[in-house]
Design an enzyme around this catalytic site. Sequence first.
Site, PDB file in Angstrom:
ATOM      1  N   ASN A 172     -47.180 -53.012  75.720  1.00 16.06           N
ATOM      2  CA  ASN A 172     -47.125 -52.094  74.587  1.00 16.06           C
ATOM      3  C   ASN A 172     -48.209 -51.016  74.654  1.00 16.06           C
ATOM      4  OD1 ASN A 172     -47.358 -52.225  70.974  1.00 16.06           O
ATOM      5  ND2 ASN A 172     -45.914 -51.076  72.183  1.00 16.06           N
ATOM      6  N   CYS A 197     -47.679 -48.415  77.492  1.00 19.52           N
ATOM      7  CA  CYS A 197     -47.105 -47.322  78.293  1.00 19.52           C
ATOM      8  C   CYS A 197     -45.702 -46.935  77.827  1.00 19.52           C
ATOM      9  CB  CYS A 197     -47.069 -47.691  79.779  1.00 19.52           C
ATOM     10  SG  CYS A 197     -48.679 -47.925  80.552  1.00 19.52           S
ATOM     11  N   SER A 209     -43.117 -48.550  75.863  1.00 18.79           N
ATOM     12  CA  SER A 209     -42.609 -48.658  74.488  1.00 18.79           C
ATOM     13  C   SER A 209     -43.337 -47.744  73.504  1.00 18.79           C
ATOM     14  CB  SER A 209     -42.575 -50.112  74.009  1.00 18.79           C
ATOM     15  OG  SER A 209     -43.837 -50.716  74.038  1.00 18.79           O
TER      16      SER A 209
END
Length: 161
Positions: free
Chosen positions: A11, A13, A15
Site C-alpha cells: 500500500n 506504490c 494501490s
Amino acid sequence: MIRVLFVCLGNICRSPMAEAVFRHRLKEAGLAERIETDSAGTGDWHLCKPPHEGTRALLDSRGISYEGIRARQVLLDDFDRFDYIVCMDSNNERDVRNVFGSKADGNTKVFKFMDLLPEQENDDVPDPYYTGNFEEVYKLVAEGCDNLLVRIRDEHPDQVR
C-alpha cells in the site's frame, strides 16, 4: 454512496497511485460526493507511511493530489464496507480472498485490476517497488481507472450520472 478499495502488497506504490488517480477522476467528473475511494495493502510493513517517493513524484508531475493517503492493511470489515475491491495482482487477490474467507467465495466485488483492461496481455499490474517503472504503472492505472468509472456508471446508473 458507492465505495471502491484498491489493494496491493504494501500500500505504498500501486494501490495509493490508483486511489489518487481515481479520486482525481471523480473530482473532475463531479462524482466525489457519490463515490468514495480508498486503498490498502495485504502486508503490514509500511503502516501509516505516505506513498512511495516514486509514486509521489509521478503524481506531483501530473498535478494529482495524494493528500491524506497513508498505508493501511486490509481489514475483514472492508468486505462489507466496499462495493468494489480491486486487487493489483493475482497474489493480492488470493490474499484478500483469504482475509475475507467464505464471504468472498465466488463474489464478484473482489477482482483484479487488469480485468478492467482486457486488451492488455499482463494479468497483473507490475510492482514498481521492484521494477522502478512508475510510468508504466501509471499508464495502466490511468486507463483502468477510466474503465472502472465507466463500469460503475453502467452498473449504478441511478446513483452515478
